[in-house]
Write a protein that holds these residues in place. Structure first.
Motif: not given
Length: 288
Positions: A98-111
Motif C-alpha cells: 500500500e505504501a509502495f503504491t501510494k509513493l509511486a502513484c504520487e510521483k509518476w503520473i503515468d503510473i
C-alpha cells in the motif's frame, strides 16, 4: 485537487495521410493491419504518445523512452531505485504494498494513469528480496482501428553512401519504406473511478489526459510520420454524472459515428464526425 468522481469515456478520430502510424517490427516495419486489411495502431503505441505529451507538459514520467529520458536513467529499475522514499519501503516479499503504491502513484503520473508492473530483481539478492508488485491504473486505451481497409504503399529507397568502407554499392544501401495512403482510425478509451481512488488519479489528471489526446501528434514527427500527416480530427469527451457511469462504455463509444460524405473518401474532409444524441442526459465535450 479531488480524486476523479465521474466516469469518463472518450472517442477520437485520427486521420493518416501518407504516413506509417505504427510499424510492426517483426514485419519489416510495415504499418500494422488486421487479417481483413483494416489498419491498426496498438494501445501500447498510443500510451507511449500520451506519455510523451505529458512529459512535454512537464509531468514526471516513469516509463520514458531512451531518446527522451530527462533524468539520465537507462532502466526502470534505476529510476525506481533513485527514489529514496520508495526504496525504503521496498523489502522484497515484505514490501508494504500500500505504501509502495501510494509513493509511486504520487510521483509518476503515468503510473497513477495506466498502472505499472514492478518486477525487479538483483542477481546478488536472495529470492525473498526480489520485488513483484502490480498497480492497476484507471485509464484504459483500446487499439485504434481504421474505418475501412487501408492501402499500404511500398516505396523502395536507397542511401547515397555506404554505411561502411566498401568498394561499389553495398547491399545495405537499398531498403523499403511503407506508408498508409489514407485512413481514418478510431481511438476509444475510458477512465474508471474505482481504480482512480486507488491510484489517486484526480480531476486535474483527467484534464491533462484529455489535452494530451487532443494534441497527440504534436512533437511526434519522424521520417515515417512527417509533420502534418497525422492529426486528431475530433475528440468526444463524455463525463458521466456518477462514478459508475450513466451508460456502459460500449454504448457511449457506439454513439459516436463517422459519416462518409462520398463513396470513396480520400481525406478527413470527406467525413462528418458526429454524436448521434442517443444517450439522454449525457452530452460530450467536443474538441476539434
Amino acid at each position: 485537487m479531488s480524486v476523479l468522481n465521474n466516469k469518463v469515456d472518450f472517442v477520437a478520430f485520427i486521420s493518416v495521410n501518407h504516413a506509417n502510424p505504427n510499424g510492426d517490427p517483426i514485419n519489416g516495419n510495415r504499418p500494422r493491419d488486421t487479417m481483413e486489411g483494416f489498419g491498426e495502431i496498438s494501445d501500447v503505441c498510443i500510451k507511449r504518445k500520451i506519455r510523451n505529451r505529458l512529459q512535454d507538459m512537464g509531468e514526471c514520467i516513469f516509463v520514458q523512452s531512451d531518446e527522451r529520458s530527462d533524468d539520465g536513467f537507462k532502466s526502470l529499475k534505476d529510476r525506481a531505485d533513485s527514489y529514496e522514499e520508495l526504496k525504503k519501503v521496498s523489502k522484497g516479499k515484505n514490501t508494504d504494498r500500500e505504501a509502495f503504491t501510494k509513493l509511486a502513484c504520487e510521483k509518476w503520473i503515468d503510473i497513477r494513469t495506466f498502472g505499472q508492473v514492478f518486477a525487479f530483481k538483483d542477481n546478488n539478492a536472495q529470492k525473498s528480496d526480489k520485488i513483484s508488485l502490480g498497480i492497476r491504473g484507471p485509464v484504459t486505451i483500446q487499439p485504434a482501428f481504421s474505418l475501412k481497409p487501408v492501402e499500404i504503399e511500398d516505396i523502395q529507397i536507397t542511401k547515397s553512401v555506404n554505411s561502411e568502407s566498401k568498394t561499389g554499392m553495398a547491399s545495405d544501401r537499398m531498403g523499403m519504406k511503407y506508408r498508409i495512403k489514407f485512413g481514418i482510425y478510431v481511438l476509444k478509451g475510458s477512465i474508471n473511478c474505482q481504480l482512480a481512488e486507488k491510484t489517486g488519479f484526480t480531476e486535474e489528471d483527467a484534464e491533462k489526459i484529455k489535452n494530451a489526446i487532443a494534441t497527440l501528434f504534436e512533437n511526434d514527427c519522424s521520417a515515417a510520420r512527417p509533420e502534418g500527416t497525422m492529426n486528431i480530427e475530433k475528440l468526444f469527451w463524455f463525463k458521466h454524472n456518477c462514478k459508475s457511469g450513466q451508460y456502459s462504455s460500449a454504448k457511449v463509444h457506439n454513439s459516436v459515428i463517422a459519416k462518409a460524405l462520398c463513396e470513396e473518401p480520400t481525406s478527413a474532409k470527406d467525413y462528418e464526425f458526429i454524436y448521434d444524441g442517443s444517450l439522454e442526459g449525457l452530452t460530450p465535450e467536443v474538441i476539434e
